[in-house]
Enzyme design. Structure first.
Site, PDB file in Angstrom:
ATOM      1  N   LYS A  91      -6.762  11.566   5.746  1.00 10.97           N
ATOM      2  CA  LYS A  91      -6.136  10.957   4.574  1.00 10.97           C
ATOM      3  C   LYS A  91      -7.256  10.608   3.598  1.00 10.97           C
ATOM      4  O   LYS A  91      -8.326  10.135   4.020  1.00 10.97           O
ATOM      5  CB  LYS A  91      -5.366   9.706   5.011  1.00 10.97           C
ATOM      6  CG  LYS A  91      -4.568   9.021   3.894  1.00 10.97           C
ATOM      7  CD  LYS A  91      -3.806   7.808   4.429  1.00 10.97           C
ATOM      8  CE  LYS A  91      -2.945   7.153   3.363  1.00 10.97           C
ATOM      9  NZ  LYS A  91      -2.191   5.998   3.890  1.00 10.97           N
TER      10      LYS A  91
ATOM     11  N   SER B 205       3.089   3.075   6.604  1.00 12.36           N
ATOM     12  CA  SER B 205       2.561   4.276   5.946  1.00 12.36           C
ATOM     13  C   SER B 205       2.172   5.414   6.871  1.00 12.36           C
ATOM     14  O   SER B 205       1.915   6.515   6.393  1.00 12.36           O
ATOM     15  CB  SER B 205       1.346   3.905   5.086  1.00 12.36           C
ATOM     16  OG  SER B 205       1.769   3.342   3.870  1.00 12.36           O
TER      17      SER B 205
ATOM     18  N   SER C 173       2.712   5.881   2.767  1.00 11.30           N
ATOM     19  CA  SER C 173       1.765   6.489   1.851  1.00 11.30           C
ATOM     20  C   SER C 173       1.001   7.680   2.442  1.00 11.30           C
ATOM     21  O   SER C 173       0.408   8.437   1.698  1.00 11.30           O
ATOM     22  CB  SER C 173       0.749   5.441   1.395  1.00 11.30           C
ATOM     23  OG  SER C 173      -0.034   5.000   2.493  1.00 11.30           O
TER      24      SER C 173
END
Lengths: 480, 491
Positions: B83, B182, B158
């Site tokens: 990420k 997330s 997210s």
């Protein structure tokens, strides 16, 4: 109207750790800009603070030295504000739960009086960097070497009642942090800084007047001058029906006045909240006890001991315990001088301090070691030299001419105490000054000094002054 | 279908690892395969912000040498994506924000370090909501990520890029971070497995902070077994993170053989009320029946304060974010507005232009909540709620081993559907947020489909009970094949 002055001080002592409070970067002063700032000090994304245990130990040491409460659980909080030399946009400090609270110190006033000042709190925090506004042509430079240097902020109760008391308090704290070896106390380099909260009120009035906060007080002298200026300014304002505005004022030493800082600083709402990156600081009694065992003898205790052990006056004891180095120097001298503590004290406070101050030398770098000074004192005590000759020898020792015995031998400064020689010189002096002899015998006894001077001159200062005095009196009082 | 007929990009890490060790495939071949899939398929998804083919191939060659030399571990040579919130030395870390579009960290996050040390090959950095603030991956400066199961829908957020990339077979595994759901919510919406570890289990060093007391990094992969392998490499005490916990890391991958017979599963009454899509509820009930068939017992429990978790979260998280994001001021790195006439203007414009709308909204909410006069009413009260929520879980775990329920109240929704209505968007995290507030571990695993869209089952464990969570998830995946499904067009 009679006005009462109310002062509280916030001192910032840079703790003498090798690395920063939340990072491994070095704290040494004077490195080229931004060479002692790591990713953590720069506030790069994702980096995290890790508390320096040595800074904590130093704060606890301080707390114990002022008989304060050491919080078994204290909390780091973020103080949020924007400034270019504050890399994270917040300063890690302590807010609601500081590590040290409720201590006290005794300060020395004039005439040997003392006063106890209470310390509200002392907390750990990180220093900010520095903004450099010169040499950047329309830009400002930022040096983050200082960012993250550990600070102990020490907040006093508003119990100081004059600029002199404020300075006495500050000096006491300065001495204490150096005794504890937690701060080098270098005010020029900003290692020991002071902000003063000053207000005045009609004497007897129970509520405080509006205060101003004075900044940029980087010497004892500036603290005294700035506070005195501010007291006068506030009284003047109030007596002319004005109001004191609560604000931060900067001291300008060149003009010796305080002027308000720009107002925006005041509008800050710091939005303190516990720093989620750091766990609460928790320690047990065992830890506190171990720090307590590491405490050195503190100034007040040492002062008391000097009076008792060496029979010194309160004044001498206070001067000699002002710093740990000076006190150690004295004790080493006294020990080597075989009980001549009072003489050691006099020489250190007088001549030695004199020459050190003149050349700006620290006691640690004294050209005369305790052993050398003691060697000379022993020669005074055993009558080998007079006090007057001693001054000469001391001077010579300062210039690296060797120790006292060497100088005495080389320059033949041994005191003349054999009565035959002294009697002979006295005889010569009396014979050479018949008029003065007559005058003395008519009652002008002040002339004794003249004869002593003459005898000492003829003996090149080596005659034992006590013997000369006695023999002269006796010879002059004899009728022919 | 025999094992060998499964295409490489759909194989588990465990299977790929075995093939690498046997020499039936090389790391270079795997890396080339996945890079090609990213090249071919990611334009539909936008799941990567940065792809680093050269470095990946170079690392793969080194991995193949280690494998040949017999000095490799179970993760050596396996491709991975991070990420774009984890700092990577020399490779841009944008946090999907214009603010950090130009930021290249001079250090690796601890998670990055550890997975590198385990031999994994980083293919690139995945898209995400800006600074991890969002539940739909629509707030990214680099554009929204699309859900491979329906590219008109969101992947969740997210960690939407990580979830979409794994689901689409663009990479076997990815890292994510979970502040309020997330990792779990995008794992659920994309039909994969994602674990949020216990707070403190995985180091936060080098992970760009959103809300420090809630943020926790974790793995996303297709199976619980893969997640177990990854967690074993990621987890552990880190002296650079004061909130990481000094406690031994279990060998999670070796704890996957326990039976769930006799397991007590808590099912939260409050999770099955208003707001939960009835079709999702049906899938969850069905998963629970599966567990009962395996010998587990269901026990109805109550978490009385769970309804308050969303308001508590939306005070605590923005408060911390308002302070954490103060460092993006245009002074030292990151975006700086052009030609400011004063310091103040530089601050204001750099932040106004550098941050997107959702980030600014949260900074403002958080600044307000911490302001003098409001602190007690908001921040302090939220902290009290947080304690009560934690106590609810503590009492629940006195009588149950794990808690199960839906990860998200609905399946994936349409792009743009909730963007204009932040509160509706915030409610999509209603089942995940309480777990972060309490600091507990939780995993989301695929549990079926509604109208062709994945449903996630959330399993919450007690503190540091990751080994049990992973085993419970693995046992379900032994008797179901939801996790083996691939989105049409990405098979």
């Amino acid at each position: 109207m009679e006005w009462e002055v109310v002062i509280g001080l916030e001192l910032h002592a840079q703790l003498a750790t090798k690395s920063k409070i939340f990072s491994g970067a070095a704290t040494a002063f004077g490195a080229p800009p931004n060479t002692q700032a790591c990713a953590i000090d720069l506030g790069l994304p994702g980096v995290l603070p890790v508390l320096n245990g040595e800074a904590v130990r130093m704060a606890v040491k301080f707390g114990l030295a002022i008989q304060a409460t050491i919080a078994r659980r204290s909390v780091f909080a973020r103080k949020n504000y924007f400034y270019p030399d504050l890399p994270k946009g917040y300063q890690i400090s302590q807010y609601e739960l500081p590590i040290v609270s409720g201590g006290l110190v005794e300060i020395d006033l004039e005439e040997g009086e003392t006063k106890t000042i209470r310390i509200t709190r002392a907390h750990l925090e990180e220093d900010a960097g520095k903004s450099l506004h010169e040499d950047f042509h329309g830009f400002s430079g930022i040096d983050l070497n200082r960012a993250g240097t550990p600070l102990l902020e020490i907040v006093s109760e508003p119990e100081l009642r004059s600029a002199r008391e404020a300075v006495a308090y500050m000096k006491k704290m300065h001495s204490l942090v150096r005794y504890l070896e937690i701060c080098d106390g270098n005010m020029e380099e900003g290692s020991f800084r002071c902000d003063a909260n000053v207000s005045v009120r009609p004497r007897g009035n129970p509520t405080f007047g509006t205060r101003t906060e004075l900044k940029n007080l980087n010497s004892f002298r500036f603290v005294e001058r700035a506070i005195n200026y501010e007291i006068d300014r506030q009284i003047d304002t109030l007596e002319n029906d004005g109001h004191v505005v609560q604000e931060t004022r900067l001291y300008h030493p060149d003009t010796n006045e305080t002027r308000p800082m720009r107002g925006k600083e005041e509008a800050n709402d710091y939005r303190y909240f516990p720093d989620p990156d750091l766990l609460p600081l928790v320690f047990d009694d065992g830890y506190v006890a171990s720090v307590r065992r590491s405490l050195p003898e503190l100034p007040d205790a040492k002062k008391q001991r000097f009076r008792e052990q060496y029979g010194l006056s309160a004044y001498d004891a206070r001067i000699l315990t002002a710093t740990r180095e000076l006190a150690d120097f004295f004790e080493a001298t006294a020990a080597a001088a075989g009980g001549e503590a009072k003489r050691a004290a006099n020489w250190i406070i007088g001549d030695l301090t004199g020459i050190l101050n003149k050349s700006g030398t620290a006691i640690a770098a004294s050209p005369v070691s305790p052993k050398m000074l003691a060697g000379m004192i022993r020669r005074i005590a055993d009558g080998t030299i007079s006090g007057k000759i001693a001054k000469e020898i001391f001077e010579a020792m300062c210039h690296g001419k060797g120790d006292a015995d060497t100088i005495i031998e080389r320059q033949g400064l041994r005191q003349v105490s054999d009565s035959e020689t002294i009697e002979r010189i006295i005889g010569e002096v009396i014979a050479a000054h018949p008029e003065q002899v007559a005058g003395y015998r008519e009652g002008k006894h002040k002339l004794l000094g003249f004869f002593v001077g003459q005898v000492m001159q003829r003996s090149q200062g080596k005659a034992n002054p006590k013997q000369v005095n006695e023999r002269l009196k006796s010879r002059l009082n004899e009728s022919d | 279908m025999t094992h060998n007929e499964i295409p490489l990009h759909k194989k588990s890490i465990a299977a790929l690892s075995a093939m690498l060790q046997q020499g039936t495939v090389t790391s270079v071949a795997l890396v080339e395969l996945f890079l090609e899939r990213i090249h071919q398929l990611d334009p539909q998804l936008n799941s990567f912000i940065t792809v680093i083919p050269e470095q990946a191939l170079q690392q793969a060659r080194a991995a193949d040498q280690r494998i040949a030399a017999g000095t490799s571990g179970p993760l050596t040579g396996i491709p991975l994506a991070h990420k774009d919130i984890f700092c990577t030395e020399g490779i841009r870390t944008s946090c999907a924000s214009r603010m950090l579009d130009n930021f290249i960290a001079p250090y690796d996050a601890t998670v990055v370090n550890r997975l590198h040390a385990a031999g994994m090959i980083v293919l690139g950095k995945t898209n995400m909501d800006e600074f991890a603030m969002g539940s739909s991956n629509e707030t990214s400066f680099y554009g929204p990520v699309r859900n491979p199961w329906d590219v008109t829908r969101v992947p969740g957020g997210s960690s939407g890029g990580s979830a979409a990339a794994v689901a689409a077979g663009l990479v076997p595994a990815a890292t994510g971070t979970d502040t309020g759901g997330s990792i779990r919510q995008p794992a659920a919406l994309c039909g994969i497995t994602g674990l949020k570890p216990t707070y403190g289990r995985v180091s936060r060093y080098g992970m760009v902070a959103f809300a420090s007391s809630l943020d926790q990094g974790g793995p996303l992969a297709r199976t619980a077994q893969d997640v177990a392998l990854l967690l074993g490499a990621m987890a552990g005490f880190d002296e650079r993170d004061s909130t990481s916990v000094d406690r031994p890391v279990e060998n999670y991958a070796q704890h996957l053989s326990g039976s769930v017979d006799g397991l007590t599963i808590g099912v939260v009454n409050e999770h099955f009320g208003e707001g939960l899509d009835s079709n999702v509820a049906a899938r969850i009930e069905s998963a629970l029946r599966e567990y009962e068939r395996l010998g587990a017992k269901i026990r109805r429990i109550s978490l009385p304060h769970s309804a308050l978790s969303v308001p508590a979260y939306y005070v605590v998280a923005p408060a911390e974010c308002s302070s954490n994001l103060a460092r993006y001021d245009g002074v030292r790195y990151g975006y700086r507005a052009e030609g400011p006439s004063s310091l103040e203007e530089m601050y204001k414009r750099s932040r106004a232009e550098g941050f997107g709308a959702e980030v600014k909204r949260r900074i403002m909410i958080g600044t307000y909540a911490l302001s003098a006069g409001y602190y007690d009413a908001y921040y302090l009260k939220a902290q009290k709620l947080r304690r009560l929520i934690g106590e609810d879980f503590n009492s629940a775990f006195a009588s149950v081993d794990v808690i199960m329920g839906p990860t998200s109240p609905t399946v994936s929704f349409k792009l743009g559907e909730k963007l204009a209505d932040p509160v509706t968007m915030y409610l999509s995290d209603i089942f995940t947020i309480a777990v972060n507030l309490a600091g507990l571990p939780a995993i989301s695993i695929p549990a079926g489909f509604v109208d062709g869209l994945p449903v996630g089952l959330q399993i919450i464990g007690n503190y540091f009970d990751e080994a049990r969570l992973l085993n419970v998830a693995h046992q379900y995946q032994q008797v179901t094949d939801w996790h083996e499904q691939a989105p049409p067009g990405f098979e």
